[in-house]
Write a protein that holds these residues in place. Structure first.
Motif, PDB file in Angstrom:
ATOM      1  N   LEU A 173       0.832  -1.196   0.000  1.00 38.92           N
ATOM      2  CA  LEU A 173       0.000   0.000   0.000  1.00 38.92           C
ATOM      3  C   LEU A 173       0.876   1.259   0.000  1.00 38.92           C
ATOM      4  CD1 LEU A 173      -2.785   1.252   0.130  1.00 38.92           C
ATOM      5  CD2 LEU A 173      -2.758   0.971   2.611  1.00 38.92           C
ATOM      6  N   ARG A 174       1.999   1.230   0.704  1.00 42.05           N
ATOM      7  CA  ARG A 174       2.923   2.364   0.673  1.00 42.05           C
ATOM      8  C   ARG A 174       3.407   2.616  -0.754  1.00 42.05           C
ATOM      9  NH1 ARG A 174       5.121  -0.207   5.417  1.00 42.05           N
ATOM     10  NH2 ARG A 174       4.602   0.969   7.325  1.00 42.05           N
ATOM     11  N   GLU A 175       3.700   1.557  -1.468  1.00 35.11           N
ATOM     12  CA  GLU A 175       4.173   1.716  -2.843  1.00 35.11           C
ATOM     13  C   GLU A 175       3.092   2.344  -3.726  1.00 35.11           C
ATOM     14  OE1 GLU A 175       5.297  -2.188  -3.979  1.00 35.11           O
ATOM     15  OE2 GLU A 175       7.086  -2.241  -2.720  1.00 35.11           O
ATOM     16  N   PRO A 222       9.507   4.925  -8.611  1.00 38.49           N
ATOM     17  CA  PRO A 222       8.303   4.251  -9.072  1.00 38.49           C
ATOM     18  C   PRO A 222       8.047   3.003  -8.263  1.00 38.49           C
ATOM     19  CG  PRO A 222      10.112   3.872 -10.588  1.00 38.49           C
ATOM     20  CD  PRO A 222      10.591   4.873  -9.600  1.00 38.49           C
ATOM     21  N   PRO A 223       6.780   2.588  -8.142  1.00 41.45           N
ATOM     22  CA  PRO A 223       6.470   1.413  -7.333  1.00 41.45           C
ATOM     23  C   PRO A 223       7.033   0.161  -7.976  1.00 41.45           C
ATOM     24  CG  PRO A 223       4.553   2.090  -8.573  1.00 41.45           C
ATOM     25  CD  PRO A 223       5.592   3.139  -8.785  1.00 41.45           C
ATOM     26  N   THR A 224       7.477  -0.732  -7.122  1.00 42.26           N
ATOM     27  CA  THR A 224       7.999  -1.993  -7.633  1.00 42.26           C
ATOM     28  C   THR A 224       6.909  -3.039  -7.586  1.00 42.26           C
ATOM     29  OG1 THR A 224       8.770  -2.530  -5.436  1.00 42.26           O
ATOM     30  CG2 THR A 224      10.354  -1.492  -6.922  1.00 42.26           C
ATOM     31  N   TYR A 268       0.625   7.413  -6.252  1.00 40.18           N
ATOM     32  CA  TYR A 268      -0.539   8.309  -6.314  1.00 40.18           C
ATOM     33  C   TYR A 268      -0.566   9.165  -5.041  1.00 40.18           C
ATOM     34  CZ  TYR A 268      -1.849   4.953  -9.916  1.00 40.18           C
ATOM     35  OH  TYR A 268      -1.846   4.138 -11.022  1.00 40.18           O
ATOM     36  N   SER A 269       0.436  10.038  -4.922  1.00 41.51           N
ATOM     37  CA  SER A 269       0.610  10.798  -3.685  1.00 41.51           C
ATOM     38  C   SER A 269      -0.492  11.828  -3.469  1.00 41.51           C
ATOM     39  CB  SER A 269       1.979  11.498  -3.693  1.00 41.51           C
ATOM     40  OG  SER A 269       2.098  12.327  -4.852  1.00 41.51           O
ATOM     41  N   THR A 284      10.384   3.743   4.008  1.00 38.61           N
ATOM     42  CA  THR A 284       9.478   3.735   2.859  1.00 38.61           C
ATOM     43  C   THR A 284      10.215   4.227   1.644  1.00 38.61           C
ATOM     44  OG1 THR A 284       8.762   5.981   3.325  1.00 38.61           O
ATOM     45  CG2 THR A 284       7.460   4.194   4.303  1.00 38.61           C
ATOM     46  N   PRO A 285       9.765   3.797   0.470  1.00 37.03           N
ATOM     47  CA  PRO A 285      10.428   4.250  -0.747  1.00 37.03           C
ATOM     48  C   PRO A 285      10.248   5.747  -0.938  1.00 37.03           C
ATOM     49  CG  PRO A 285       9.027   2.317  -1.140  1.00 37.03           C
ATOM     50  CD  PRO A 285       8.720   2.839   0.211  1.00 37.03           C
TER      51      PRO A 285
END
Length: 1011
Positions: free
Chosen positions: A194-196, A269-271, A201-202, A263-264
């Protein structure tokens, strides 16, 4: 049958010989029997059938074949042509069923190289396939359109369950779907993912969109509990209610306060895991509670680095259970136990996937590759710019780069090779050779026009200039680059054909701007496995004799600027691996096992006895002594090295490497791939076949590579002479077991060579040194025994085993020829076999991934178990080896010649196999419901379907992903006797859905009118 194949390919530039052979086998299950019909080769047979086959030679020089249309078949050809392109007015009822992206070759496990697809988990990539299903690009667009329009899935959870119950199973949306019986899931894993999502989508998004985003990124459903827990995860996200308490109107944002958890970066970009897995099943591990083991909560940087090195080697994933042994072999130290106990510790550099939700210990680890992909994209841009710059240097106008064909096995014409790392070839097919032929037609018309000023030769061509050239031997106008300017001649390189020529300046013209649009067709590739021997004279000579000037099939392993390929010659009955043949050209024949007719040999070791009576022997020789010495040095070398560079990360058929046999490293050749993780190997010095996982293989260390390649295989393939048994199934299980007991444990065998017929040596085998007395040979003992007597035939029966009449049950309460929704079941399915509208076999798409996992486990289990005599009984379930794969089968009959007729319960195919290829089906492999479900088409009247109608039906449904609407179920005592009545819908077109029963009704009406 030949006419059917050719008629079905009525459009296009004809059918090549290899494609004709492939499609014929797809239709009939066997090769075209040219030898049985009195012809030495297939081409001679086709020449003798002018009423069936018409032959032409295309512009690339390849012979292609067309159907000869006679008066008897003209009306059929007309109808088939019409039904392929007919458009029905009005828009049919849309199917209310969300479709998942379907891969190119779902679950076709077959030993034939071109029939398999490349599958276990990434098995959906393919593999060689006349059974390979090519997915139209517009189907992909349709699927993505469905995904963007719908967020709920309407497919039943299990077709076997819904068909077996008395009422329709309710539909579930992803948010109502529980990943396990108890509804448990891993909050830590979901929170990390979910963090990714929130980093990407911040600015926030609607909660109702979360299940869809989660499914698209991680290829699994979001656990229902996670939606309920969102408001409590304040350290991960912030939930706002802008309007009301309606859950669909909730907004989700990143956490307002920074957390202690790493957190990233928002810019990263999300992995996500590789998208090879198409299962909609939840992949979170089931557990009784989200417990936290008492173990270290972090990994040391050194441990992370080492684990990352291992995972990089296996881009298609690595089973977690393989990690401890692999880690120990590579780094000579044990993997800390807490790593496997808490796989979430790896989440910051790898993705953990659980393909078997009921078994949390079976996890797959994927190295995160998003950054690598971004790097690759940057490299691709730089490469494209470099190619464009080359085009600008060649002329004032850039020529677009040549793109590698999308298909996995394109046809290529090999031009020449002075280096196997730069083989010059041309791609054959639409957009390549066909586009080139069209371009040259336009050039000939343009430059041969009388009033065209471009016919004037160039007065002063310059080196590097792109020109139009009149070929020296033909009246053809070709594109060429000037490479050298002489007094009255120039040397040019034909950029579309890949060779050079010295010609007169009078034949060189300015290249018009119109002819810059097509990429240069001559390109280069690199042959896999020959990188270290790219300029060896023996290799180049072998390649020249086998490949130059021929049209071959190329398996693309790496899609780089110079692609890495394996070439195959498929023109003969048996496919020839060109790469492997070139490697064998380096062998020193003096190191082969010495064999002479009428000579006797002692101290023979029998290493393998096959189920057909073939034996593999090792004889004392100079080559065997040298091989033993090098392998001992290799063993010591591996013990002294602490590195991951020897792990095999790119397996392919024909590749030579090392694997352990009875604890020692031995030479093997990869013979077949079941996806990217499970593969079949042959111990070339022992004659032993095995199935292993890719992490068990090692590359040959460079210091020993040349010496090991120079030694020919030390296993000699033999058979016992003067045994009056021949043909498939002649060796009974008792005979095979008797021979194994006699020779496999003996260290003092002798043999006398009777005859040499490549590739088998006929011998007399003895278990002592008394080889002068033929009556003491095992051949004589077996011939005088009753070991080859078979049991009587058990005749096949088509009746249901319980003798009861199937019960018909309606699946929905609607009426009329077409369901209109309501309570009808929509499901994604794949049609594996289609005989006619009254009989076909479908597989539920949602459980295909489970079947892939199951078949991979069966391959590993049964290929490692010892073959034992088995009493085969009719109407019982067994595991059977069909070609190179293990299937769950129902025995339909046992024949006197040792063959058994079986029905594949997961694919719906009937096969004949040797009785020695059957094993008991253990309970572990009976858990998954049988996936092959017999069905008939709804909306059409039952009838005796004609051959023409059956062809039309197969063209539309066989080997295709479709949507099925369940109409009725015929219940039966056994699941394989149950039969569904379904509507079939093809949703691959954007503008409308195609209802198959409409096509069949229209076709039969037109056929009736024609008659």
């Amino acid at each position: 049958m030949l006419r059917e194949v050719l008629t079905a390919n009525k459009s296009g530039p004809g059918v090549s010989l290899s494609r004709l052979q492939s499609e014929y086998k797809d239709l009939t299950g066997e090769q075209i029997p040219h030898k049985q019909m009195g012809h030495g080769n297939l081409d001679a047979l086709l020449h003798s059938m002018p009423s069936v086959v018409r032959m032409e030679r295309n512009r690339s020089g390849e012979m292609v074949y067309f159907a000869s249309v006679s008066g008897e078949t003209a009306h059929v050809a007309k109808l088939v042509a019409r039904q392929r392109t007919s458009k029905k007015t009005g828009r049919p009822q849309m199917v209310n069923c969300q479709m998942r992206v379907k891969p190119a070759a779902p679950l076709v496990l077959n030993g034939n190289k071109w029939l398999k697809v490349n599958t276990l988990f990434s098995l959906f990539l393919l593999c060689r396939s006349d059974k390979r299903m090519a997915l139209p690009s517009r189907f992909q667009k349709e699927v993505h359109a469905h995904l963007s329009r719908n967020t709920q899935s309407n497919t039943p959870s299990n077709l076997n369950e819904s068909a077996g119950s008395g009422k329709p199973k309710p539909q579930h949306s992803p948010k109502d779907y529980n990943p396990s019986a108890g509804g448990n899931y891993s909050p830590q894993q979901v929170q990390g993912r979910l963090r990714e999502v929130l980093n990407k989508y911040s600015n926030g998004f609607w909660v109702s969109k979360l299940p869809q985003l989660y499914r698209e990124l991680y290829k699994q459903d979001l656990p229902s509990e996670a939606l309920k827990d969102l408001e409590h995860w304040t350290h991960v996200c912030t939930v706002e209610k802008p309007c009301s308490s309606n859950p669909k109107e909730l907004l989700l944002y990143p956490a307002k306060q920074p957390t202690l958890t790493q957190t990233p970066s928002p810019s990263k970009p999300p992995t996500s895991p590789p998208t090879t897995t198409m299962s909609p099943l939840p992949l979170t591990p089931p557990s009784s509670s989200p417990s936290h083991p008492a173990s270290p909560s972090t990994l040391s940087p050194d441990l992370k680095r080492k684990l990352g090195e291992l995972l990089v080697k296996y881009s298609n994933g690595l089973w977690a259970h393989a990690l401890p042994k692999l880690y120990l072999d590579t780094y000579k130290t044990k993997l800390p136990e807490h790593v496997l106990e808490n796989l979430s510790l790896l989440s910051d550099f790898c993705t953990v996937d659980y393909p078997m939700p009921d078994n949390p210990k079976r996890a797959i680890l994927y190295k995160r590759t998003r950054e690598e992909e971004s790097c690759n994209r940057r490299e691709s841009v730089e490469e494209r710019r470099a190619r464009e710059e080359v085009g600008r240097r060649l002329s004032t106008q850039a020529v677009p780069p040549l793109l590698i064909p999308r298909e996995e096995y394109p046809s290529v014409l090999v031009v020449e090779a002075t280096n196997t790392n730069g083989v010059i070839l041309r791609y054959i097919g639409e957009g390549y050779s066909q586009a080139q032929e069209a371009l040259e037609d336009e050039m000939r018309e343009f430059y041969c026009c009388q009033d065209n000023n471009s016919r004037t030769p160039l007065t002063s061509p310059t080196s590097g200039q792109l020109t139009a050239v009149r070929a020296e031997e033909e009246e053809e106008i070709l594109r060429a680059q000037v490479t050298e300017v002489m007094t009255d001649k120039v040397k040019v390189y034909y950029v579309d054909h890949g060779f050079s020529e010295v010609i007169s300046k009078a034949k060189v013209f300015e290249l018009h701007d119109t002819f810059f649009k097509l990429p240069f067709q001559a390109t280069k590739c690199k042959l896999a496995g020959l990188e270290n021997f790219c300029q060896e004279p023996a290799v180049l000579k072998k390649f020249e004799s086998m490949a130059s000037g021929k049209i071959l099939l190329a398996e693309i392993l790496e899609r780089e600027q110079t692609p890495l390929v394996v070439l195959y010659d498929t023109s003969q009955d048996d496919d020839v691996n060109i790469n492997a043949a070139c490697i064998k050209a380096l062998q020193d024949k003096t190191l082969a096992s010495p064999l002479q007719v009428n000579s006797a040999y002692m101290n023979v070791a029998v290493r393998s006895v096959c189920s057909d009576g073939t034996i593999y022997c090792q004889l004392p020789s100079r080559g065997l002594a040298k091989l033993t010495e090098i392998l001992e040095k290799t063993e010591a070398y591996f013990h002294s090295q602490v590195t991951s560079e020897f792990l095999v990360s790119r397996p392919f058929c024909g590749k030579g490497c090392l694997a352990r046999y009875k604890g020692k490293w031995s030479r093997v050749e990869i013979t077949n791939l079941h996806g990217s993780r499970v593969l079949d190997i042959l111990f070339i010095d022992l004659g032993v076949q095995a199935s292993v996982e890719v992490f068990e293989l090692r590359e040959v260390p460079p210091p020993f590579l040349r010496d090991l390649i120079a030694i020919p295989p030390q296993a000699v393939k033999c058979c016992l002479a003067d045994l009056a048994v021949s043909g498939v199934g002649s060796w009974t299980p008792d005979a095979v077991q008797w021979l194994r007991d006699a020779v496999l444990n003996s260290t003092d065998c002798s043999m006398k060579v009777h005859e040499r017929t490549h590739p088998v040596v006929h011998v007399y085998l003895f278990t002592d040194k008394n080889f002068h007395d033929p009556t003491r040979s095992l051949n004589h003992q077996m011939a005088a025994s009753d070991l080859f007597k078979h049991q009587g035939d058990v005749f096949l029966s088509s009746h249901s085993s319980n003798g009861t009449k199937p019960q018909l049950r309606r699946a929905h309460s609607g009426s009329g020829p077409r369901p209109t929704g309501g309570t009808s079941h929509n499901m994604d399915i794949y049609v594996s076999v289609a005989c006619h509208p009254g009989h076909f076999v479908l597989q539920p798409w949602r459980d295909m991934y489970k079947l892939v996992v199951l078949m991979g486990e069966m391959i590993l289990y049964y290929n490692k178990t010892e073959e034992k005599p088995l009493k085969v009984e009719k109407n019982q379930i067994y595991a059977a080896k069909v070609e190179n794969n293990w299937h769950r089968v129902l025995v339909k009959g046992v024949l006197t010649n040792g063959l058994v007729s079986v029905y594949e319960l997961d694919y719906g195919k009937h096969e004949l196999v040797s009785g020695t290829q059957l094993r008991p089906l253990i309970q572990e492999f009976r858990q998954l419901p049988f996936q092959g479900i017999t069905a008939q088409l709804a909306g059409v009247k039952p009838r005796q379907w004609s051959e023409e109608a059956s062809i039309v039906f197969r063209n539309h449904v066989e080997k295709k992903p479709l949507v099925a609407q369940l109409e009725a179920v015929q219940e039966a005592h056994h699941p394989w006797d149950r039969k569904l009545t379904v509507f079939l819908v093809d949703t691959s077109q954007e503008e409308r859905d195609i209802w198959v029963h409409d096509i069949m009704a229209e076709f039969t009406d037109e056929l009736t009118k024609e008659v």
